[in-house]
Design a protein around this motif. Sequence first.
Motif, PDB file in Angstrom:
ATOM      1  N   VAL A   1      -9.838  22.880 -16.117  1.00  0.00           N
ATOM      2  CA  VAL A   1     -10.877  23.851 -16.477  1.00  0.00           C
ATOM      3  C   VAL A   1     -11.480  23.475 -17.825  1.00  0.00           C
ATOM      4  O   VAL A   1     -12.705  23.486 -18.000  1.00  0.00           O
ATOM      5  N   GLU A   2     -10.629  23.104 -18.769  1.00  0.00           N
ATOM      6  CA  GLU A   2     -11.112  22.699 -20.095  1.00  0.00           C
ATOM      7  C   GLU A   2     -11.971  21.450 -20.023  1.00  0.00           C
ATOM      8  O   GLU A   2     -12.889  21.268 -20.826  1.00  0.00           O
ATOM      9  N   GLN A   3     -11.695  20.576 -19.037  1.00  0.00           N
ATOM     10  CA  GLN A   3     -12.472  19.345 -18.887  1.00  0.00           C
ATOM     11  C   GLN A   3     -13.677  19.527 -17.960  1.00  0.00           C
ATOM     12  O   GLN A   3     -14.360  18.558 -17.628  1.00  0.00           O
ATOM     13  N   GLY A   4     -13.945  20.764 -17.554  1.00  0.00           N
ATOM     14  CA  GLY A   4     -15.155  21.060 -16.802  1.00  0.00           C
ATOM     15  C   GLY A   4     -15.089  20.796 -15.319  1.00  0.00           C
ATOM     16  O   GLY A   4     -16.127  20.764 -14.644  1.00  0.00           O
ATOM     17  N   ALA A   5     -13.868  20.646 -14.761  1.00  0.00           N
ATOM     18  CA  ALA A   5     -13.743  20.356 -13.339  1.00  0.00           C
ATOM     19  C   ALA A   5     -14.121  21.548 -12.476  1.00  0.00           C
ATOM     20  O   ALA A   5     -14.609  21.384 -11.354  1.00  0.00           O
ATOM     21  N   ALA A   6     -13.900  22.737 -12.983  1.00  0.00           N
ATOM     22  CA  ALA A   6     -14.238  23.971 -12.275  1.00  0.00           C
ATOM     23  C   ALA A   6     -14.279  25.095 -13.294  1.00  0.00           C
ATOM     24  O   ALA A   6     -13.835  24.930 -14.440  1.00  0.00           O
ATOM     25  N   LYS A   7     -14.781  26.237 -12.877  1.00  0.00           N
ATOM     26  CA  LYS A   7     -14.927  27.365 -13.804  1.00  0.00           C
ATOM     27  C   LYS A   7     -13.653  28.191 -13.933  1.00  0.00           C
ATOM     28  O   LYS A   7     -13.516  28.961 -14.874  1.00  0.00           O
ATOM     29  N   SER A   8     -12.738  28.028 -12.981  1.00  0.00           N
ATOM     30  CA  SER A   8     -11.533  28.851 -13.000  1.00  0.00           C
ATOM     31  C   SER A   8     -10.337  28.047 -12.508  1.00  0.00           C
ATOM     32  O   SER A   8     -10.487  26.998 -11.863  1.00  0.00           O
ATOM     33  N   VAL A   9      -9.146  28.556 -12.808  1.00  0.00           N
ATOM     34  CA  VAL A   9      -7.914  27.942 -12.317  1.00  0.00           C
ATOM     35  C   VAL A   9      -7.915  27.915 -10.798  1.00  0.00           C
ATOM     36  O   VAL A   9      -7.539  26.913 -10.178  1.00  0.00           O
ATOM     37  N   GLN A  10      -8.363  29.023 -10.189  1.00  0.00           N
ATOM     38  CA  GLN A  10      -8.407  29.073  -8.727  1.00  0.00           C
ATOM     39  C   GLN A  10      -9.339  28.004  -8.162  1.00  0.00           C
ATOM     40  O   GLN A  10      -9.047  27.388  -7.139  1.00  0.00           O
ATOM     41  N   GLY A  11     -10.456  27.774  -8.858  1.00  0.00           N
ATOM     42  CA  GLY A  11     -11.391  26.750  -8.420  1.00  0.00           C
ATOM     43  C   GLY A  11     -10.800  25.357  -8.487  1.00  0.00           C
ATOM     44  O   GLY A  11     -11.039  24.519  -7.600  1.00  0.00           O
ATOM     45  N   VAL A  12      -9.999  25.105  -9.527  1.00  0.00           N
ATOM     46  CA  VAL A  12      -9.344  23.800  -9.650  1.00  0.00           C
ATOM     47  C   VAL A  12      -8.345  23.595  -8.519  1.00  0.00           C
ATOM     48  O   VAL A  12      -8.277  22.523  -7.905  1.00  0.00           O
TER      49      VAL A  12
ATOM     50  N   ASP B   1      -5.828  11.183 -13.400  1.00  0.00           N
ATOM     51  CA  ASP B   1      -6.390  10.205 -14.326  1.00  0.00           C
ATOM     52  C   ASP B   1      -7.160   9.118 -13.581  1.00  0.00           C
ATOM     53  O   ASP B   1      -8.223   8.667 -14.024  1.00  0.00           O
ATOM     54  N   LYS B   2      -6.630   8.696 -12.419  1.00  0.00           N
ATOM     55  CA  LYS B   2      -7.348   7.712 -11.610  1.00  0.00           C
ATOM     56  C   LYS B   2      -8.670   8.262 -11.101  1.00  0.00           C
ATOM     57  O   LYS B   2      -9.612   7.513 -10.838  1.00  0.00           O
ATOM     58  N   ALA B   3      -8.747   9.589 -10.974  1.00  0.00           N
ATOM     59  CA  ALA B   3      -9.977  10.238 -10.491  1.00  0.00           C
ATOM     60  C   ALA B   3     -11.004  10.429 -11.605  1.00  0.00           C
ATOM     61  O   ALA B   3     -12.085  10.961 -11.358  1.00  0.00           O
ATOM     62  N   GLY B   4     -10.648   9.997 -12.832  1.00  0.00           N
ATOM     63  CA  GLY B   4     -11.612  10.054 -13.922  1.00  0.00           C
ATOM     64  C   GLY B   4     -11.350  11.077 -14.995  1.00  0.00           C
ATOM     65  O   GLY B   4     -12.104  11.160 -15.983  1.00  0.00           O
ATOM     66  N   PHE B   5     -10.277  11.869 -14.842  1.00  0.00           N
ATOM     67  CA  PHE B   5      -9.930  12.818 -15.898  1.00  0.00           C
ATOM     68  C   PHE B   5      -9.108  12.112 -16.967  1.00  0.00           C
ATOM     69  O   PHE B   5      -8.608  11.004 -16.746  1.00  0.00           O
ATOM     70  N   GLN B   6      -8.966  12.766 -18.103  1.00  0.00           N
ATOM     71  CA  GLN B   6      -8.362  12.076 -19.246  1.00  0.00           C
ATOM     72  C   GLN B   6      -7.043  12.714 -19.678  1.00  0.00           C
ATOM     73  O   GLN B   6      -6.982  13.918 -19.954  1.00  0.00           O
ATOM     74  N   SER B   7      -5.983  11.882 -19.708  1.00  0.00           N
ATOM     75  CA  SER B   7      -4.684  12.268 -20.285  1.00  0.00           C
ATOM     76  C   SER B   7      -4.213  13.626 -19.783  1.00  0.00           C
ATOM     77  O   SER B   7      -3.723  14.459 -20.552  1.00  0.00           O
ATOM     78  N   THR B   8      -4.315  13.853 -18.483  1.00  0.00           N
ATOM     79  CA  THR B   8      -4.023  15.194 -17.962  1.00  0.00           C
ATOM     80  C   THR B   8      -2.554  15.573 -18.115  1.00  0.00           C
ATOM     81  O   THR B   8      -2.231  16.719 -18.424  1.00  0.00           O
ATOM     82  N   HIS B   9      -1.651  14.625 -17.904  1.00  0.00           N
ATOM     83  CA  HIS B   9      -0.234  14.949 -18.020  1.00  0.00           C
ATOM     84  C   HIS B   9       0.135  15.275 -19.458  1.00  0.00           C
ATOM     85  O   HIS B   9       0.856  16.259 -19.719  1.00  0.00           O
TER      86      HIS B   9
END
Length: 277
Positions: A143-154, A113-121
């Motif tokens: 992945v749903e928030q567009g950080a990467a295309k796949s789980v492996q990428g995240v 969340d500090k890195a700019g993602f929203q309500s991840t927990h």
Amino acid sequence: MIKYDLHSHSTHSDGKLSVEELVQRAAEKGVNVLALTDHDTVAGIAPAKQAIADLNLDLELVPGVEISTRWHSFEIHIVGLQVDTQAPQLLDLLGEQQQKRSERALKIGERLDKAGFQSTHEKAMLLAERAQVTRAHFARVLVEQGAAKSVQGVFKKYLSRGNTGYVPSTWCDMQTAIDAIHSAGGQAVLAHPARYKMSNKWLRKLIQEFSSLGGDAMEVAQTQQAPCERQFLGQLARENNLLCSQGSDFHFPLPYIELGKNLYLPKDCDGVWQRWQ
């Protein structure tokens, strides 16, 4: 010939299929003996057995669990097979592990969340439903928030060591996990030994120590694996007087990972099931 798949996950940890869906799929794929080995919980075992009975499936369920441990700087997973799901020492350890998972998940959420993602927990908890929140749930959120295309990428970009969302684990040591599994009448199996990104020297050291601590077996065969790796792991198992196991480590259907797919032991390996009564 009996088809064994001795490593699988459901929605009780980080799998995507309910236990009902999992056992039905296993039967459809020709699996005869399936171990349910969710991470640090045995909560899915009873409903899985009930589902097999209700659906009248020709499938034997092995009660199992996968316990996360720390060894030097590595996170090592140990599968327990044929465990008594009511054994006090095992349940006490799993309760401690689940508390550690909850604390780690909160810290991961704070960092993301500090890195700019929203309500991840909160979103990871929604994905997990009844289960413990794992890094896999956070990966799906990102992945749903567009950080990467796949789980492996995240995992590679955010959740692995040295990256934004990485929080070191505080799991128990291998001896504690092995003892808890044995207290429940089970067999302790070193999970997917070739996946720990260590040199062959360290891999040999890991397997030797696991055996010396009382480990019973190691996974030799997986669905996606070069034949030379399977033969090498079988050789290491024999050198260390360990039985051999096989499992898909199934979490959800993929073209290259499926229940029961490509699972067989080298001819000179003794299967862990040979000790079952």
